[in-house]
Write a protein that holds these residues in place. Sequence first.
Motif, mmCIF file in Angstrom:
data_model
loop_
_atom_site.group_PDB
_atom_site.id
_atom_site.type_symbol
_atom_site.label_atom_id
_atom_site.label_comp_id
_atom_site.label_asym_id
_atom_site.label_seq_id
_atom_site.Cartn_x
_atom_site.Cartn_y
_atom_site.Cartn_z
ATOM 1 N N LEU A 397 0.833 -1.201 0.000
ATOM 2 C CA LEU A 397 0.000 0.000 0.000
ATOM 3 C C LEU A 397 0.875 1.260 0.000
ATOM 4 N N ILE A 398 1.857 1.283 0.908
ATOM 5 C CA ILE A 398 2.751 2.448 0.967
ATOM 6 C C ILE A 398 3.474 2.610 -0.367
ATOM 7 N N MET A 400 2.445 1.635 -3.421
ATOM 8 C CA MET A 400 1.548 2.075 -4.491
ATOM 9 C C MET A 400 1.194 3.560 -4.346
ATOM 10 N N ILE A 401 0.816 3.957 -3.130
ATOM 11 C CA ILE A 401 0.465 5.371 -2.948
ATOM 12 C C ILE A 401 1.718 6.225 -3.129
ATOM 13 N N GLY A 402 2.831 5.739 -2.556
ATOM 14 C CA GLY A 402 4.076 6.497 -2.615
ATOM 15 C C GLY A 402 4.520 6.772 -4.032
ATOM 16 N N TYR A 404 2.763 6.926 -6.667
ATOM 17 C CA TYR A 404 1.843 7.864 -7.326
ATOM 18 C C TYR A 404 2.220 9.303 -7.000
ATOM 19 N N THR A 405 2.641 9.546 -5.755
ATOM 20 C CA THR A 405 2.903 10.919 -5.339
ATOM 21 C C THR A 405 4.104 11.536 -6.051
ATOM 22 N N LEU B 110 -3.917 -5.395 -7.321
ATOM 23 C CA LEU B 110 -3.141 -4.147 -7.336
ATOM 24 C C LEU B 110 -3.432 -3.331 -8.598
ATOM 25 N N TYR B 113 -6.686 -1.754 -8.075
ATOM 26 C CA TYR B 113 -6.488 -0.641 -7.149
ATOM 27 C C TYR B 113 -6.056 0.614 -7.895
ATOM 28 N N PHE B 117 -8.221 3.982 -8.138
ATOM 29 C CA PHE B 117 -7.580 5.030 -7.350
ATOM 30 C C PHE B 117 -7.905 6.445 -7.824
ATOM 31 N N LEU B 129 -8.514 -3.171 -0.845
ATOM 32 C CA LEU B 129 -7.255 -3.852 -1.158
ATOM 33 C C LEU B 129 -6.695 -4.535 0.087
ATOM 34 N N LEU B 130 -6.646 -3.797 1.179
ATOM 35 C CA LEU B 130 -6.088 -4.355 2.407
ATOM 36 C C LEU B 130 -6.930 -5.531 2.883
ATOM 37 N N PHE B 160 -0.614 10.632 4.508
ATOM 38 C CA PHE B 160 -0.436 11.226 3.185
ATOM 39 C C PHE B 160 -1.209 12.531 3.023
ATOM 40 N N VAL B 166 0.329 15.462 0.482
ATOM 41 C CA VAL B 166 0.665 15.171 -0.912
ATOM 42 C C VAL B 166 -0.608 15.115 -1.736
ATOM 43 N N ASN B 167 -0.404 15.224 -3.036
ATOM 44 C CA ASN B 167 -1.523 15.364 -3.950
ATOM 45 C C ASN B 167 -2.022 13.996 -4.411
ATOM 46 N N ILE B 168 -2.912 13.379 -3.644
ATOM 47 C CA ILE B 168 -3.538 12.149 -4.123
ATOM 48 C C ILE B 168 -5.053 12.315 -4.074
#
Lengths: 542, 172
Positions: A397-398, A400-402, A404-405, B110, B113, B117, B129-130, B160, B166-168
């Motif tokens: 998870l970290i 995948m999100i990481g 993206y940033t 994934l 995901y 996303f 996902l988790l 995050f 951060v930009n998500i």
Amino acid sequence: MEFLEPALAGFGVVFQPANLLFCLIGVTVGMAVGVLPGLGPAASIAVLLPITYALEPESAIILLAGIFYGAQYGGTITSVLLRLPGESSTVVTAIDGYQMARKGRAGAALGISAVGSFIGGTVAILALTFVAPLVASFALAFGPAEYTLLAVLGILLVSALGEGSVRKAGVSAAIGLLLATIGRDPLTGVDRFTFGSNNMADGIDFVIIAMGIFGVGEILYNMTLRSGPSPSTPSFKRALPSREDMRESGGAIARGSVLGFILGVLPGGGAAVSSLVAYATEKRISRNPEQFGKGDIKGVAGPETANNAAATSSFIPLLSLGIPANATMAVMLGALLLQGITPGPTLITDEPAVFWGVINSMYIGNLFLLLLAIPLIGVFIKLLKVRESILYPLTLLITMIGVYTVRTNVFDMFLILVFGVLGFLMKKLGLPQGPLVLAFILGALIETNFRQSMILSDGSFDIFIGSPIAITLSAVIVIVLVLAPAVSWLLARRSKGTRAERKDTPAEKKGVQAEKDTVAEKPESAHSQKPVHVNGTNEGQR
Amino acid sequence: MSATDSRDVEEFNGAAPSTAAEADRPPRGGLATALFAVAGPLALGLFGIVLSLQLGLGELNSPGPGLWPLIISVFLTVMSAAGVFSFKRDTDVEAWGSGYLRIGLGLVSLVAYALLFERIGFEIPTLLLLFFWIKVLGREGWRTAIVVSTVATAAAYGLFILALRVNIPHLF
């Protein structure tokens, strides 16, 4: 002594409360990931790279450096208590450390490791403070030809000195160099290997390669292995060596500091090799070498001091030349580049806050490590109970999100999975990952400098022997190219011989390679829950 | 699946290894795997040569975009091809092991995901996902799966979005 002024000013950077906090967080997180099964320091740093993106450059590097040496010590904890070295640099610690733990001396083993790591690290930082600026001032005279040769030599040494086949390391390095050419050509602006995709025009970000190959690849790989029941940990009270332990280990710590420092500076040396050499040295000069393997404290103190000293001194080539000495340092270079800082001989004058801030944070980091390690090992051991079924999804998870940033681009999330599969395949096929990652990050530097050299020399290769430095570097490259296959052939023959007549020949006469064999064969499977395979960092330390 | 692959499976499922040294290493892969370790990079090298030639090599005193990739591709091809002589003695390849259904499902989840996303924000896909990895792939209990995935999603939001800013894409 003028240069010491910015060095002292660097303490101002470190003592900013926020940076002290980042250093503490880094060391704590590092110890935690070092203890957690599955991911070594290179992978951990890679996975956490995007998180540092939002921080100030000094803070980011201080945090990552803290993670780096925290993880070194975390690996020691599992080596001693469970004979599960999380990384290659603590494999030898598992031999005598685990035997000490079985005799109820786990506290002494962990305590002497903490003290040894602190002393080794501090000696190395002191030496680094003086050596790094010297190396940097020497390197100011380097032109594109010298840089090309230096980077090629770095990749070559890392490939030649790592474990396993030199040919395969070369294959990995070549794949890394090839991946580095993807994207717009820096000199002509032509798109290369992008297959018409705009997402690839800027090339592949190093973060994606490092996180994919080390992080995702490692998890996929571990999913194909049998996982045993959660290990039981021997109990111990406090990680504190007695005065007698200290007296007995004094010599080993002193020798480990020097050995580690020297070997850490060399490309491909690093923490793993230095711990092996320190163990071999202690055993050879010991008055009763038969005690080694049965819980001799010197067999813990020497290697543990050396690996920390080496981990510290491997920052020298990175900070002063911009050439990482191993894959973990390549990830650190990635972190610097992410912050818009290109390390090299001018870093010390252009970015003194970063240069000295990082170096000085190591003093504090080592101190934190010592202070945390002794009272808190019990807490960290509890992390061993975290199951893979929970750890892996959280790491992914970290990741995948990481990823993206970094560019705010979903395409990179797919790309990281592709490189995860590549990293997985490489592990299965015995292709070391370290040379690929290292070659990838140096690829653009080599190509640009190579092409500039050719333009400068009007197409003549003479430029690569055009200066004393270039001649020396070229000569070393030729020597390594000729010697590496010869040495690996000799060692292969020797170790075959060793296996055949092991009973008659004491291992210590055979030097480091024999020690490596001992490491692989010695541990009795007393209550091994899991195969003692060294995780990703096996290559990571190359 | 060739004969060598089935040998891999046997080796992997086989009884306890005879010595402690063997227990320390994952089982060795078969010949087919070793050959793949040669053929895969070789194909990549040849592919690289073809593409580099198309890019244009330029002259030595003004290298074109294809020259450097060509040098590396040739090097890769040569290093891989040299393995043809030694792959039978390759001790570095590992048996494939098991768990590929889980890996396949994991990768698919994934990909899903990543697709969701950007469309619906990161919170719901993260939670799903988790939960999928912990409950279905990891075979943990309901309580563990629900608690860990909920707490971790909240923690990810805190880290995050609130802390790092951060930009998500997010819902809330």
